[in-house]
Design an enzyme around this catalytic site. Structure first.
Site, PDB file in Angstrom:
ATOM      1  N   VAL A  39       0.833  -1.204   0.000  1.00  0.00           N
ATOM      2  CA  VAL A  39       0.000   0.000   0.000  1.00  0.00           C
ATOM      3  C   VAL A  39       0.866   1.251   0.000  1.00  0.00           C
ATOM      4  CG1 VAL A  39      -1.720   1.322   1.273  1.00  0.00           C
ATOM      5  CG2 VAL A  39      -1.926  -1.160   1.122  1.00  0.00           C
ATOM      6  N   ALA A  40       1.839   1.321   0.905  1.00  0.00           N
ATOM      7  CA  ALA A  40       2.645   2.535   1.025  1.00  0.00           C
ATOM      8  C   ALA A  40       3.996   2.187   1.620  1.00  0.00           C
ATOM      9  CB  ALA A  40       1.930   3.570   1.894  1.00  0.00           C
ATOM     10  N   MET A  41       4.972   3.058   1.360  1.00  0.00           N
ATOM     11  CA  MET A  41       6.327   2.861   1.867  1.00  0.00           C
ATOM     12  C   MET A  41       6.893   4.201   2.293  1.00  0.00           C
ATOM     13  SD  MET A  41       8.744   0.827   2.620  1.00  0.00           S
ATOM     14  CE  MET A  41      10.343   1.267   3.297  1.00  0.00           C
ATOM     15  N   GLU A  42       7.503   4.212   3.484  1.00  0.00           N
ATOM     16  CA  GLU A  42       7.911   5.438   4.168  1.00  0.00           C
ATOM     17  C   GLU A  42       9.254   5.979   3.712  1.00  0.00           C
ATOM     18  OE1 GLU A  42       7.591   2.433   5.580  1.00  0.00           O
ATOM     19  OE2 GLU A  42       9.254   1.960   6.911  1.00  0.00           O
ATOM     20  N   ASN A  43       9.583   5.925   2.442  1.00  0.00           N
ATOM     21  CA  ASN A  43      10.876   6.424   1.984  1.00  0.00           C
ATOM     22  C   ASN A  43      11.045   7.881   2.419  1.00  0.00           C
ATOM     23  OD1 ASN A  43      11.511   3.977   0.523  1.00  0.00           O
ATOM     24  ND2 ASN A  43       9.955   4.620  -0.930  1.00  0.00           N
ATOM     25  N   HIS A  56       0.263   7.114   8.698  1.00  0.00           N
ATOM     26  CA  HIS A  56       1.192   6.083   9.174  1.00  0.00           C
ATOM     27  C   HIS A  56       2.597   6.337   8.625  1.00  0.00           C
ATOM     28  CE1 HIS A  56       2.265   2.054  10.681  1.00  0.00           C
ATOM     29  NE2 HIS A  56       2.989   1.961   9.583  1.00  0.00           N
ATOM     30  N   GLU A  57       2.687   6.711   7.347  1.00  0.00           N
ATOM     31  CA  GLU A  57       4.007   6.974   6.756  1.00  0.00           C
ATOM     32  C   GLU A  57       4.605   8.260   7.311  1.00  0.00           C
ATOM     33  OE1 GLU A  57       4.929   4.336   5.313  1.00  0.00           O
ATOM     34  OE2 GLU A  57       2.878   3.597   5.289  1.00  0.00           O
ATOM     35  N   HIS A  87       6.289   7.383  10.446  1.00  0.00           N
ATOM     36  CA  HIS A  87       7.579   6.722  10.228  1.00  0.00           C
ATOM     37  C   HIS A  87       8.734   7.722  10.108  1.00  0.00           C
ATOM     38  CE1 HIS A  87       7.138   2.447  10.116  1.00  0.00           C
ATOM     39  NE2 HIS A  87       6.173   2.454   9.209  1.00  0.00           N
ATOM     40  N   GLU A 128       7.365  -0.460  13.431  1.00  0.00           N
ATOM     41  CA  GLU A 128       5.951  -0.528  13.064  1.00  0.00           C
ATOM     42  C   GLU A 128       5.013  -0.317  14.255  1.00  0.00           C
ATOM     43  OE1 GLU A 128       5.120  -0.223  10.213  1.00  0.00           O
ATOM     44  OE2 GLU A 128       6.839  -0.907   9.052  1.00  0.00           O
TER      45      GLU A 128
END
Length: 781
Positions: free
Chosen positions: A391-395, A418-419, A422, A441
Site C-alpha cells: 500500500v505505502a512505503m515510508e521512503n 502512518h508513513e 515513520h 511498526e
C-alpha cells in the site's frame, strides 16, 4: 516481469599483468566472521560506512539498470582481508576496485559515455591489451559454497576501473565485446588529482534464497580508520527491488515506468550494500534517464541538469540501505502545502490534489507538536501505478503510495499518516535488526493513532483500531496462538526472509505494547514527552528493544522503582517473547458511538430468526468507510451464511455497495464468493476486469479457488491476464494451479516470483474457509 537470467557458472579470469606474463588470480578471500544480522551476509561490523555514491543509468527498453557504486569507508580493524557486501542473483557485478580517499575530497561525479569519460577530470587509461586465456579455476574453500562469479586481477591503474570483458565458459578466454554488446555502466570521475584505483579480486557466492554475498579482496596494508573507496560497476535487471512497467501498465499508457521497493532486504538487487538496518549512511546519486522521464529519489536535495539529461540527488542524513528509493516515469507535481507536493501521472494529479491539498501540513504540524521537529525538510508523496506491491512505503522525504487507495478516503488518511509517523519512528530511529521490526511498526502505529486523535478525534481513532484488532484476532485464529511469528522478538533463523516476520503482530501487538507503556505513565502527554526525548537521543541511529525500554525506565524513575517491568502477567520480557495475542488491549470505549451500530447491525443479520425489516432499515451510505468494512469483515468471518441471509443482504446492500470505494466493494464480493451467491457473480467478473492491483485481485482469486468457482476464476484470468503485471500474473497462476492457500509458495524475495512481500505467513492455514487474505494483514510498510 521476466525472471532473472541464469547466472553463468563460477569461473576465474585474469587481466594482463606485466610483460613477463599474466599475474595469477588472487586467492579467494577467507570466509568472513558470522554476521550479527543473519539476514545479511555483509561484513558491516568490520567497517564504518561514511557515504555511498550511485551512478545510475536507466535503460527501460532493456528493462535494465546500469550502475556504479562508490562506497566511502574506513576499516575498524587492522588489515582486513576482505569486504563483504550483500547482492542478489539479478545483479551482475562487472568489476571492483580500490581507491585511497583524500580527506575533504569533493564527491565524485559520473561519466555515462566514452565521450564524457574522455573529457572527465580524471583521464581514462588507454585500453588494455586483449586478456590472455584464464588459468583453471581454483577449487572453492571447503567451507564455502561454489563461486558464482569471476575473479579479476590487474596492476594498479591511475583512474577508474576499466570495463571488464564478458566472461565465457570455464577454460575459454573472455568473449570480445561485440557491436551489439550492451553499453558499459557509468564510470566514476574524481575531482582531485588522480589517485591509484586498483582492480580487486572478487567473488559472488550463494547466501540465501533472497540474496548472495559479494566478497572483495582488499589491499594488505589497509590500516584502521584510514579512509578508502570501493568502486563496484554492475548491471541489474528485473529483481525484487526493481519493478519495470510497460506503458500499458500505467494509467496514461504513454511512457515506461520504474520504481524500487527496498523493504526489507530487496535493495541488495538494486545496488551492492550492507543490507541491514543496523548500518546507516548518507548517500548521493547521479541518474541518467531517457528524455521525458521524470526521476525522483528519497533525498533531501535534488537538481536536474537539462543539457545533460542528468538528475543529481543528495540525502544529507544517514539512512539504512532499504530506504534508498527511486521512481521514474510520466510524473508531474503540484504543491499541496508549504513543504509538501504530490507527484502523479497527469490523469491522476487532479484527484490527488483534491484529496490531499492542505491536510498533509495539518498532519505534519500535529506530529511535530507530539514528537518534535520534522527533520527531513520536505514531505512529498508520489502515487504509483496499481502494480506497486504494497500500500505505502515510508521512503524519507518521498512517501510511495499505491494510486488505487485514492478512492478510499479514510484508508488514504490512515496510510499517509502512518508513513508520516515513520519519519520519526523507523526513519529517524530504526530497528537494528529485523527480529525487532515492531520497534518501527508498533511505534509508528501508536504515533499514527496519536496524530489521528489530535486531528480527527478519539472516536475515529478507536474505530480504526477496532477494525485492525479484529484483523489481528482473525489472523491469530488462523495461525494458532503458539505460532512463533506472533512474538514481538522473533528469532530469525538463517535463510528465512525477514519479510516473513512482517505481519499484523508487528503492527498491532507492537502497538498494544507501546500503548501499555503509555498507560503506565498515567497521561499520554507524558509518554509523548518521553518519545520526544527518545527520538532526540537516538535519531539517525538504529536501536534494539532494550534501548527503548531502558530509556523508558530512566525517563520515569518512579516507574522503575515500582518495578513495572516485572509486573506479574505483564512483564516486559513476556510482552516481547510470549506467543499469542497482546497481554493487554486498549480501551476503545471512546469509539462506541461508531462501533456500537456495527455490532448491533451484525447481530441483527446473524440472529435467528432473521428480522429482515429491522436489519434492512440501516442506511450504510451514511456510515464511515471503517464502519462498513468492519461490518463486512464480520460477515466474512461468519460465512457461509444461511441462504436467506445472503439473499436479503444482496437485496438490501448490493446496489448501495456498487457505488462505494474498492475497499468496501471487494469485501462484499468476497462474501458473494464465499457464499456461492451466483446472482451477483457478474459483479465479481466486472470488478476483476477493471483491477490491476494485488490488493484488490489476490483476495478474490484466493476465495474463488478455495471454493467451487475455480473454473470461473480461470475464465476471468485468461481474459484479463494481459493487463496484469507479470509478477501479479505469476502469483495468480500459482493460486489457480494449486487451488489452495498460495502463500507458502510466494517467496517475498521474488527469487522465483520476483515479487516483494504481500502476505507474510510461513505456513498454510488449516482453518475452514480460512485463506489469509490481504485484508487480514496491514500491507503498509
Amino acid at each position: 516481469m521476466a525472471a532473472p537470467a541464469p547466472r553463468p557458472p563460477g569461473l576465474c579470469c585474469c587481466r594482463k599483468g606485466s610483460a613477463a606474463g599474466p599475474e595469477a588470480p588472487p586467492a579467494p578471500p577467507p570466509p568472513p566472521e558470522p554476521p550479527p544480522d543473519v539476514a545479511s551476509a555483509s561484513s558491516s561490523q568490520l567497517f564504518s560506512l561514511r557515504h555511498l555514491h550511485l551512478g545510475l543509468e536507466l535503460r527501460p527498453e532493456a528493462r535494465a539498470l546500469a550502475g556504479c557504486l562508490v562506497l566511502e569507508l574506513c576499516s575498524l580493524r587492522p588489515q582486513p582481508r576482505a569486504l563483504v557486501l550483500d547482492v542478489h542473483p539479478a545483479l551482475r557485478v562487472l568489476s571492483a576496485a580500490y581507491r585511497r580517499a583524500t580527506v575533504g575530497e569533493a564527491p565524485c561525479s559520473f561519466a555515462f559515455s566514452p565521450a564524457e569519460a574522455a573529457t572527465a577530470a580524471t583521464p581514462l587509461p588507454p585500453p588494455p591489451c586483449p586478456p590472455p586465456p584464464p588459468p583453471p579455476c581454483a577449487p572453492p574453500c571447503a567451507a564455502s559454497p561454489p563461486s558464482t562469479a569471476t575473479f579479476l586481477s590487474a596492476p594498479c591503474i591511475a583512474a577508474s576501473p576499466l570495463p571488464v570483458a564478458a566472461a565465457g565458459p570455464p577454460g575459454e578466454p573472455p568473449a570480445s565485446p561485440s557491436p551489439a554488446a550492451e553499453p558499459p555502466p557509468p564510470l566514476p570521475v574524481f575531482a582531485q588529482p588522480p589517485c591509484a584505483a586498483c582492480p580487486l579480486g572478487f567473488r559472488v557466492d550463494p547466501f540465501t534464497d533472497y540474496g548472495s554475498s559479494l566478497t572483495i579482496s582488499l589491499p594488505p596494508a589497509l590500516q584502521p580508520h584510514q579512509p578508502f573507496q570501493i568502486i563496484v560497476r554492475y548491471t541489474t535487471a528485473d529483481g525484487p527491488a526493481i519493478w519495470w512497467l510497460d506503458p500499458e501498465l500505467t494509467y496514461g499508457n504513454a511512457k515506461p515506468f520504474v520504481f524500487t521497493q527496498g523493504h526489507s532486504v530487496c535493495n541488495r538487487s538494486f545496488f551492492p550494500c550492507f543490507d541491514t538496518p543496523a548500518v546507516k549512511c548518507t548517500y548521493s546519486a547521479t541518474v541518467k534517464a531517457p528524455a521525458g522521464i521524470q526521476v525522483l529519489m528519497s533525498t533531501t536535495q535534488s537538481t536536474y541538469v537539462e543539457e545533460e539529461g542528468v538528475y543529481q540527488f543528495y540525502m544529507e542524513f544517514p539512512v539504512p540501505a532499504y530506504l534508498v528509493a527511486l521512481v521514474a516515469g510520466d510524473l508531474i507535481h503540484a504543491d499541496i502545502g508549504p513543504r509538501s507536493r504530490v507527484w502523479a501521472e497527469p490523469c491522476l494529479l487532479p484527484t490527488a490534489i483534491s484529496k490531499l491539498s492542505g491536510i498533509v501540513e495539518r498532519w505534519l504540524t500535529a506530529a511535530e507538536s507530539l514528537y518534535g521537529p520534522y527533520i527531513w525538510g520536505r514531505y512529498d508523496i508520489v502515487f504509483l501505478p496499481p502494480s506497486f506491491p504494497i500500500v505505502a512505503m515510508e521512503n524519507p522525504c518521498l512517501t510511495f503510495i499505491i494510486s488505487s487507495i485514492l478512492e478510499s478516503d479514510e484508508f488514504l488518511i490512515i496510510d499517509v499518516i502512518h508513513e508520516v509517523a515513520h519519519s520519526w519512528f523507523g526513519n529517524a530511529v530504526t530497528n537494528a535488526t529485523w527480529e525487532e521490526m515492531w520497534l518501527s511498526e508498533g511505534l509508528a502505529t501508536y504515533a499514527q493513532r496519536r496524530i489521528t486523535t489530535e486531528t480527527y478525534g478519539a472516536a475515529f481513532t478507536c474505530l480504526e483500531t477496532a477494525f485492525r484488532l479484529d484483523a489481528l484476532h482473525r489472523q491469530m485464529k488462523l495461525l494458532g496462538e503458539d505460532n512463533p511469528v506472533s512474538k514481538l522478538q522473533v528469532k530469525l533463523e538463517p535463510g528465512v526472509n525477514p519479510s516473513n516476520l512482517m505481519n499484523l503482530f508487528t503492527y498491532e501487538k507492537g502497538y498494544c505494547f507501546v500503548y501499555y507503556l503509555s498507560q503506565l505513565c498515567g497521561d499520554p502527554r507524558h509518554f509523548d514527552s518521553f518519545l520526544r526525548a527518545y527520538i532526540e537521543k537516538y535519531k539517525f541511529t538504529s536501536v534494539v528493544a532494550q534501548d527503548l525500554l531502558d530509556s523508558f525506565l530512566n525517563f520515569f524513575p518512579e516507574l522503575k522503582e515500582q518495578c513495572v517491568e516485572s509486573k506479574a502477567g505483564l512483564e516486559f520480557e513476556r510482552w516481547l517473547n510470549a506467543t499469542g495475542p497482546p497481554l493487554a488491549e486498549p480501551d476503545l470505549s471512546q469509539g462506541s458511538s461508531l462501533t456500537r451500530p456495527v455490532e448491533t447491525l451484525f447481530k441483527l443479520w446473524t440472529t435467528e430468526p432473521l428480522d429482515s425489516a429491522a436489519a434492512s432499515s440501516v442506511d450504510l451510505t451514511k456510515w464511515r468507510t471503517f464502519q462498513t468494512v468492519l461490518f463486512l469483515d464480520r460477515l466474512l468471518d461468519g460465512s457461509p451464511l444461511p441462504r436467506e441471509v445472503i439473499k436479503k443482504l444482496s437485496e438490501c446492500y448490493s446496489s448501495q455497495l456498487d457505488s462505494m470505494n474498492a475497499e468496501i466493494r471487494i469485501r462484499w464480493l468476497q462474501i458473494v464468493v464465499r457464499n456461492d451467491y451466483y446472482p451477483d457473480l457478474y459483479k465479481v467478473r466486472r470488478f476483476l476486469e477493471n483491477q490491476m492491483s494485488r490488493m484488490y485481485t489476490i483476495p478474490l482469486y484466493e476465495d474463488l479457488c478455495t471454493g467451487t468457482l475455480k473454473s470461473f476464476a480461470l475464465e476471468i484470468f485468461y481474459q484479463t491476464q494481459n493487463q496484469l503485471h507479470p509478477n501479479l500474473r505469476k502469483t495468480i497462476q500459482q493460486i489457480l494451479s494449486q487451488g489452495l492457500n498460495p502463500f507458502p509458495a510466494i517467496d517475498t524475495t521474488a527469487v522465483t516470483t520476483d515479487t516483494p512481500a504481500m502476505v507474510l505467513e510461513d505456513k498454510a492455514s488449516e482453518a475452514t474457509n480460512g485463506a489469509i487474505s490481504l485484508r487480514d494483514v496491514n500491507v503498509s510498510a
